[in-house]
Motif scaffolding. Structure first.
Motif, PDB file in Angstrom:
ATOM      1  N   ASP A  73      -2.023   0.148  -6.904  1.00 26.52           N
ATOM      2  CA  ASP A  73      -2.950   1.088  -6.287  1.00 26.52           C
ATOM      3  C   ASP A  73      -2.402   1.368  -4.895  1.00 26.52           C
ATOM      4  O   ASP A  73      -2.877   0.844  -3.886  1.00 26.52           O
ATOM      5  CB  ASP A  73      -4.355   0.485  -6.208  1.00 26.52           C
ATOM      6  CG  ASP A  73      -5.365   1.439  -5.577  1.00 26.52           C
ATOM      7  OD1 ASP A  73      -5.054   2.652  -5.498  1.00 26.52           O
ATOM      8  OD2 ASP A  73      -6.423   0.970  -5.138  1.00 26.52           O
ATOM      9  N   LYS A  93       0.817  -1.206   0.000  1.00 25.32           N
ATOM     10  CA  LYS A  93       0.000   0.000   0.000  1.00 25.32           C
ATOM     11  C   LYS A  93       0.857   1.266   0.000  1.00 25.32           C
ATOM     12  O   LYS A  93       0.376   2.348  -0.304  1.00 25.32           O
ATOM     13  CB  LYS A  93      -0.938   0.009   1.210  1.00 25.32           C
ATOM     14  CG  LYS A  93      -2.098  -0.965   1.082  1.00 25.32           C
ATOM     15  CD  LYS A  93      -2.943  -0.634  -0.137  1.00 25.32           C
ATOM     16  CE  LYS A  93      -4.113  -1.594  -0.306  1.00 25.32           C
ATOM     17  NZ  LYS A  93      -4.903  -1.287  -1.543  1.00 25.32           N
ATOM     18  N   SER A 138       2.237   0.031 -11.452  1.00 25.96           N
ATOM     19  CA  SER A 138       0.874  -0.484 -11.676  1.00 25.96           C
ATOM     20  C   SER A 138       0.064  -0.597 -10.379  1.00 25.96           C
ATOM     21  O   SER A 138      -1.110  -0.935 -10.415  1.00 25.96           O
ATOM     22  CB  SER A 138       0.950  -1.857 -12.348  1.00 25.96           C
ATOM     23  OG  SER A 138       1.526  -2.813 -11.467  1.00 25.96           O
TER      24      SER A 138
END
Length: 386
Positions: A338, A307, A336
């Motif tokens: 998130d 994260k 790529s």
């Protein structure tokens, strides 16, 4: 630290320490303007507020001599394209320069010649800092990339002038402080590059705050060598100097992940000799120049759950085409995600820009050594001075 926005700069001479230490092409032109472009928001703000703007910086290592290969004239040409109306002066300090700064009109920008043409700059000479301070009414430190240097233009000028952090410096400190203090987890830190001395303390600090630390490049090779996993017929001077630090590192930590295989060549880098093999199969005459396919997949699996990511340093000898795959594959994996991603270091930034991926990351730091020292918890003279 003081807030520049609280000061009325109209009509005042604002002396700005920038970090314009950018790569030049063989014909002497700027080949990458990332660090220059990062100063544009501050310059536009000061111009809009009617300040007289004086810019100082270093470029390269001229060793205290006037070596015109390191002149800031190419920087002035790029600044003209970015913000327009930039004057360049072939001098750095003295009565003539001081007079020119006072003759500037509100909103005008003057770039002075390379600070490191004077040996007094890197020596943090107080008299040289005093001469520089005469060129402004207030001082703004915008060069985060030099804040780990105890130089006259970094640590010296604030002793003579009311001083402020620039907008880029504020952003760097804010982002890096947040990432180290309250990151969204898992936090994955990736460490590579060739400067071993910069990275040993960094890895120790990251192991305390990260959920995973992935190491590649020379620092990983050195850990594997000093720990006896890889056998080489020579140790580098840095490995000999730092062997005690490396020996004390706990490579059995479940947080620390080292390469399990690599792209291997002879230590002299024979291009017709390449093989992929486990790190433990390294022969004395060989060296590892990139992480191998098994390591790439292992690292990508760990990264996929992240994260927050911090990355400093390439994972192989990326300048050579056949040793860049590891760095590029991990770069794509991080881009790529998130997740909140922070990358820094001159070589890492160079790769990102070359691949046209700078917009894929939340923060691309303008600092190399300064970013490392900040993350490692070291005191930065440039910040201490503010």
């Amino acid at each position: 630290m003081n807030n520049l926005r609280d000061v009325n700069v109209k009509g005042k001479r604002v002396l700005v320490r920038c970090d314009f230490n950018v790569p030049l092409s063989e014909d002497g032109k700027v080949s990458q303007d990332f660090r220059i472009a990062q100063t544009v928001p501050l310059l536009e703000y000061l111009r809009d507020k009617g300040a007289k703007i004086i810019l100082i910086s270093h470029l390269g290592r001229p060793d205290g001599k006037k070596d015109l290969r390191y002149s800031l004239k190419p920087i002035a040409d790029v600044l003209w394209q970015l913000v327009g109306g930039v004057k360049f002066m072939k001098e750095t300090v003295g009565g003539n320069v001081e007079a020119q700064t006072k003759n500037l009109k509100d909103g005008e920008i003057l770039l002075l010649e390379n600070l490191r043409f004077f040996k007094e700059e890197e020596a943090n000479d107080s008299e040289f800092a005093r001469k520089l301070s005469k060129l402004g009414d207030i001082f703004v430190q915008e060069g985060f990339g030099v804040c780990h240097r105890e130089h006259a233009s970094v640590a010296g000028i604030p002793k003579f002038l009311h001083s402020f952090p620039g907008f880029l410096l504020e952003k760097e400190v804010s982002v890096l402080s947040w990432v180290m203090a309250t990151p969204e987890r898992p936090l994955v830190s990736i460490v590579g590059g060739v400067k071993i001395s910069d990275k040993t303390k960094l890895i120790e600090k990251l192991l305390k705050v990260s959920d995973f630390v992935l190491a590649g490049g020379k620092i990983a090779n050195s850990i594997l060598t000093v720990k006896g996993v890889c056998i080489r017929d020579h140790w580098t001077d840095e490995e000999l100097k730092l062997k005690d630090n490396i020996k004390s590192m706990d490579i059995s930590s479940p947080k620390l992940h080292l390469p399990v295989d690599g792209v291997i060549s002879l230590s002299g880098l024979e291009e017709n000799y390449l093989r992929i093999g486990a790190v433990g199969t390294l022969r004395k005459e060989e060296d590892i120049f990139d992480i191998g396919p098994e390591t790439i997949e292992k690292f990508k699996l760990i990264i996929s759950g992240a994260k927050t990511v911090i990355w400093n340093g390439p994972l192989g000898y990326f300048e050579k085409e056949y040793f860049k795959e590891g760095t590029l594959e991990i770069l794509k994996a991080v881009a790529s995600l998130d997740a909140f991603t922070v990358v820094g270091g001159g070589e890492t930034t160079e790769i990102i820009i070359k691949e046209g991926m700078e917009d894929k990351f939340d923060h691309v730091s303008s600092g190399g050594g300064a970013m490392l020292d900040f993350i490692a918890g070291e005191k930065l003279p440039g910040l201490e001075a503010l």
